[in-house]
Design a protein around this motif. Structure first.
Motif, short mmCIF file in Angstrom:
data_model
loop_
_atom_site.label_atom_id
_atom_site.label_comp_id
_atom_site.label_asym_id
_atom_site.label_seq_id
_atom_site.Cartn_x
_atom_site.Cartn_y
_atom_site.Cartn_z
N UNK A 70 0.84 -1.21 0.00
CA UNK A 70 0.00 0.00 0.00
C UNK A 70 0.87 1.25 0.00
N UNK A 71 1.88 1.28 0.87
CA UNK A 71 2.76 2.44 0.95
C UNK A 71 3.53 2.64 -0.34
N UNK A 72 4.10 1.60 -0.87
CA UNK A 72 4.90 1.72 -2.09
C UNK A 72 4.06 2.19 -3.27
N UNK A 73 2.84 1.68 -3.38
CA UNK A 73 1.96 2.11 -4.47
C UNK A 73 1.57 3.57 -4.30
N UNK A 74 1.36 3.97 -3.06
CA UNK A 74 1.01 5.36 -2.80
C UNK A 74 2.16 6.29 -3.21
N UNK A 75 3.37 5.94 -2.81
CA UNK A 75 4.52 6.80 -3.11
C UNK A 75 4.82 6.85 -4.61
N UNK A 76 4.48 5.80 -5.33
CA UNK A 76 4.68 5.82 -6.78
C UNK A 76 3.73 6.77 -7.49
N UNK A 77 2.61 7.06 -6.89
CA UNK A 77 1.57 7.84 -7.55
C UNK A 77 1.28 9.19 -6.92
N UNK A 78 1.95 9.50 -5.82
CA UNK A 78 1.67 10.73 -5.07
C UNK A 78 2.94 11.36 -4.55
#
Length: 405
Positions: free
Chosen positions: A100-108
Motif C-alpha cells: 500500500x505504501x509503495x503504491x502510494x509513493x509511486x503515484x503521489x
C-alpha cells in the motif's frame, strides 16, 4: 491500483463517501520527506495506513484521529495551512501495508506524516521504507524494537514501551508481598517478541521467578495456556493479547479454573472492551494496567487538552469503546502538530529535532495521555510508573473506568 479513503470530519462521518484520491502524477516530492514546500497553499498531508477491513477493523479509533485533526484545522491549521488525512487499508497485514505504501509513493508526492499501522508488525514492516524515504512516522506500537533512533530516526510512538508496563507491574507486585512466581500468558506473534524479553528482565530483576506461556492467537481454546500457568504454581498471571484472542483468553482462564489466580492485563488487554465481552466470573481477580484517561478523571483535574478531547468525542454516540481506547489516536496528530509549530516547518529533519526537544506552551499541549514525551535517546514517551493505574474495575462512567474500592 490501491484505493485510499479520504475523510474530513468526525461530525459528518456518516455522510462521507469513500473516494479514490490517487493523483496521476508524482511531481512535487522532495528528499526532505515533505511533499508540500513551505510556500505552497495546499493542505499538509497525513497518510494513515491501517486495517480498515478484514479481521480487527480499526475504523472506530480513526474517528478520534479525525476529530483531533479537525481541532487543529479549527484552530487555524498549521503554518497557515489545513491538514488533510488519507486512509489506506492494509487489512491488518504487514506485507499488504508495505505494498500500500509503495503504491502510494509511486503515484503521489510524499506525505508530511505517515501513521504506519497501529501495531508492531505493520510498523516494523513499514519503517525501512519510511526511513529510506525520510518520511516522519508516528504510531501507537509499543515494541522496544522500534525505539532505535539510529535505525529509525524519524519514527515516534505515543504508546508506552512494554518495559514501562512491566516496571509498573513489578513495583505493584512487590507492594503486594508474598508473590514469588509470575507467568506471562501471551499470543505467540510479534506481541510475544516485544513482551517476553522485557517481562523476563523486569520481573527477574525484582526477584520473581518467571515462565512464559505462548498461545496461538488463532486458537479459540486458550484454556491449555492457563492450565499450564496453574500447574506451574503461578501466584500471578500477566496476560498480554490483542484483538479477538483477548476474549478467548478470558474464557480460557475460566475454563481452566484459574480465576483464583490474580491476573494483570497488559497493554493490549487493558485497552480491550473487557467489560462487555468478559463475564463477572471471568473478570474475577483481574487487574488491568490502565493508561491515563482510561480511569475516571475528576473535572478539576482535567487540563485543556483533556477537555478538548472529551468535548470532541464524548457526544459521539456511535463510538463503541471507552475514551481511553481513543486517546492515543487523538494524540498522534496533536504531538506532530506541536513539533511542526516548534520547528516552524513540516520538513522531516526539523520536526524530528523539535520532537526530541519539545518545549510546548500549555495552550498548545493538546495531547492527553502522557506528561513527558521524547528525548534524543528515546522516541517513546518518558513515563513514570505512577502514571498507570493498576486496579480492579467496578464499572464505567462517562466512558471511563470506575475503580473498585
Amino acid at each position: 491500483m490501491m484505493t485510499t479513503h479520504k475523510k474530513r470530519s468526525v461530525r459528518g462521518l456518516a455522510a462521507i463517501a469513500i473516494a479514490s484520491v490517487f493523483a496521476l502524477s508524482a511531481c512535487g516530492a522532495t528528499d526532505s520527506g515533505s511533499s508540500s514546500g513551505e510556500a505552497s497553499e495546499d493542505p499538509f498531508k497525513i497518510l494513515y495506513i491501517a486495517g480498515l477491513s478484514g479481521g480487527a477493523v480499526n475504523t472506530d479509533v480513526t474517528q478520534a484521529f479525525e476529530a483531533s485533526v479537525e481541532l487543529i484545522n479549527e484552530k487555524g491549521g498549521l503554518l497557515g495551512r489545513e491538514v488533510e488525512v488519507e486512509f489506506a487499508d492494509s487489512q491488518n497485514d504487514a506485507t499488504k501495508a508495505v505494498t500500500v505504501l509503495q503504491e502510494y509513493l509511486q503515484s503521489n508526492p510524499k506525505p508530511d506524516l505517515v501513521i504506519p499501522g497501529v501495531g508492531t508488525g505493520e510498523a516494523l514492516a513499514l519503517l525501512p521504507v519510511l526511513t529510506r524515504e525520510k518520511i516522519l512516522a508516528i504510531s501507537t506500537a509499543s515494541s522496544p524494537l522500534l525505539d532505535d533512533p539510529e535505525e529509525y530516526p524519524y519514527f515516534f510512538s505515543v504508546s508506552a514501551r512494554q518495559d514501562a508496563l512491566f516496571t509498573a507491574a513489578s513495583e505493584f507486585l512487590e507492594d503486594k508481598g508474598d508473590v514469588k512466581k509470575i507467568a506471562l500468558v501471551v499470543t505467540d506473534n510479534a506481541l510475544r517478541q516485544a513482551a517476553e524479553p522485557q517481562f523476563t528482565e523486569k520481573m527477574t530483576a525484582a526477584g520473581f521467578e518467571t515462565t512464559v506461556i505462548p498461545f496461538d492467537p488463532a486458537n479459540v481454546n486458550v484454556a491449555p495456556a492457563f492450565t499450564k500457568a496453574k500447574e506451574w504454581g503461578a501466584d500471578w498471571i500477566y496476560f498480554e493479547s490483542f484483538g479477538e484472542s483477548t476474549a478467548h483468553g478470558f474464557a480460557g482462564r475460566e475454563k481452566a479454573g484459574a480465576e483464583d489466580i490474580p491476573m494483570l492485563g497488559g497493554s493490549g488487554v487493558a485497552v480491550s472492551d473487557f467489560l462487555d465481552f468478559a463475564t463477572d466470573a471471568q473478570r474475577e481477580n483481574f487487574f488491568p494496567i490502565l493508561y491515563p484517561v482510561a480511569a475516571t478523571t475528576a473535572e478539576e483535574d482535567r487540563d485543556a487538552g483533556f477537555n478538548a478531547f472529551y468535548d470532541a468525542l464524548s457526544p459521539v454516540e456511535e463510538l463503541p469503546l471507552k475514551l481511553g481506547s481513543y486517546s492515543f489516536f487523538w494524540d498522534m496528530p496533536q504531538v506532530w502538530a506541536a513539533g511542526v509549530r516548534q520547528a516552524d516547518s513540516v520538513e522531516t529533519e526539523a520536526v524530528t529535532d523539535a520532537l526530541t526537544n519539545l518545549e510546548v506552551q500549555d495552550s498548545d499541549a493538546m495531547w492527553v495521555t502522557w506528561q513527558k514525551l521524547y528525548g534524543p535517546d528515546t522516541h517513546f514517551p518518558i513515563i513514570s510508573s505512577d502514571e498507570f493505574t493498576i486496579a480492579e474495575v467496578a464499572g464505567m462512567e462517562d466512558r471511563m473506568y470506575v475503580i473498585k474500592e
